[in-house]
Write a protein that holds these residues in place. Structure first.
Motif, PDB file in Angstrom:
ATOM      1  N   CYS A 208      16.988  -9.407  57.513  1.00 48.34           N
ATOM      2  CA  CYS A 208      18.247  -8.671  57.368  1.00 48.34           C
ATOM      3  C   CYS A 208      18.149  -7.474  56.423  1.00 48.34           C
ATOM      4  O   CYS A 208      19.097  -6.688  56.344  1.00 48.34           O
ATOM      5  N   VAL A 212      21.168  -4.428  55.500  1.00 53.24           N
ATOM      6  CA  VAL A 212      22.002  -4.350  54.303  1.00 53.24           C
ATOM      7  C   VAL A 212      21.575  -3.215  53.372  1.00 53.24           C
ATOM      8  O   VAL A 212      22.376  -2.755  52.547  1.00 53.24           O
ATOM      9  N   VAL A 272      24.460 -11.379  58.075  1.00 53.47           N
ATOM     10  CA  VAL A 272      24.992 -10.242  57.327  1.00 53.47           C
ATOM     11  C   VAL A 272      26.525 -10.232  57.386  1.00 53.47           C
ATOM     12  O   VAL A 272      27.195 -10.023  56.375  1.00 53.47           O
ATOM     13  N   ARG A 275      27.982 -12.723  55.169  1.00 57.06           N
ATOM     14  CA  ARG A 275      27.491 -12.548  53.798  1.00 57.06           C
ATOM     15  C   ARG A 275      26.593 -13.690  53.339  1.00 57.06           C
ATOM     16  O   ARG A 275      26.564 -14.059  52.164  1.00 57.06           O
ATOM     17  N   THR A 278      23.024 -10.556  51.538  1.00 56.07           N
ATOM     18  CA  THR A 278      23.624  -9.318  51.058  1.00 56.07           C
ATOM     19  C   THR A 278      22.542  -8.427  50.446  1.00 56.07           C
ATOM     20  O   THR A 278      21.387  -8.840  50.288  1.00 56.07           O
TER      21      THR A 278
END
Length: 301
Positions: A208, A212, A272, A275, A278
């Motif tokens: 991810c 982010v 994402v 959350r 993050t």
């Protein structure tokens, strides 16, 4: 909280009891304590110490601040109470980059580096930049605006120190300020997305990370392999395990689909969106791995 006027830049405000005309020492030399009191220490698991007004966190380390507490941060783990482990083998971040101190219920940040800026992004107001210190000055300082803030030096790399004001109603005994357990979360969407198992956190974070940090698509197998220092085959296997773990979560989110997309994309979007991963998680996890790498003994010849 007291903050400088963003239009004119932060003002070099000395801490209480400090002589505003006293020059700072030459770069690299010893600096006087920024405030009367004791330097902070990393907290142990358990309730916050009495009187704590701010908690400062870097990677998975936390430091409680109360009136009179102070601490320095930078890449020198001997001279700094809060070492920036990602930078200890680098040269872009100053050995002592900045200092934090707590006075009259406010947390102050000062840039003591003569080489680079510090940036303070609070939960309210505009981001504030503290310019490099001149050798004959104490350095530019400002208070943390709002109840939380990120402190960094973008020109030196991707690292961040987090500061949050302690809420008496939320940070009582037994509350270490960590993530809530899954059972305590509310709402069907959150309950359907379990917390990350520790063994899968590194791969989830790196999957991810582009999303982010830069709003890009999830990382590729090659990118994950490079970040985790594993083979592409191992990276693929880790991602598959992550997707298998969240199979049930995808069933609760019929809007997600793998049609025409890699099977891990919907999982990354959920992580994402809800959350589970993050920006702070990415920076914290990378700093933890770097700290472990630095502390690891050298390979035998």
């Amino acid at each position: 909280m007291s903050t400088p006027d963003p239009s004119s830049g932060p003002q070099p405000t000395p801490p209480p009891s400090a002589d505003p005309k006293a020059p700072a020492r030459a770069h690299g030399g010893p600096l006087p304590p920024p405030a009367p009191g004791r330097p902070v220490r990393m907290r142990r698991p358990g309730p916050l110490p009495p009187g704590t007004t701010f908690v400062v966190a870097y990677a998975d380390e936390e430091y409680p601040f109360r009136d009179g507490s102070w601490g320095r941060f930078g890449r020198d783990d001997l001279r700094c109470q809060i070492p920036v482990w990602e930078q200890v083998r680098g040269t872009s971040l100053s050995r002592v980059a900045g200092e934090l101190w707590c006075a009259q219920g406010e947390l102050w940040v000062r840039n003591v580096s003569t080489n680079h800026e510090l940036t303070v992004v609070g939960s309210v107001g505009r981001p504030q930049t503290l310019p490099p210190r001149r050798p004959d000055e104490r350095g530019w300082a400002c208070t943390v605006p709002g109840r939380s803030a990120e402190i960094s030096a973008p020109s030196t790399g991707e690292w961040v120190i987090l500061a949050r004001q302690v809420e008496p109603d939320l940070d009582g005994p037994g509350d270490a300020g960590g993530e809530p357990e899954a059972e305590a979360m509310t709402g069907p969407s959150t309950l359907a997305m379990a917390l990350l198992p520790p063994a899968l956190r590194p791969v989830a974070v790196e999957l991810c990370a582009p999303m982010v940090l830069a709003g890009d698509p999830p990382a590729t197998y090659d990118e994950i392999a490079a970040r985790l220092d594993v083979s592409k085959r191992q990276a693929r296997r880790y991602v598959d395990k992550l997707c298998d773990f969240y199979t049930d979560a995808l069933r609760h989110h019929p809007e997600t689909t793998t049609a025409g997309r890699p099977h891990y994309v919907p999982v990354a979007e959920l992580l994402v969106g809800l959350r589970r991963v993050t920006r702070e998680d990415v920076l914290r996890e990378r700093a933890r791995r770097e700290r472990e790498r630095v502390a690891a003994p050298p390979d035998p010849a």
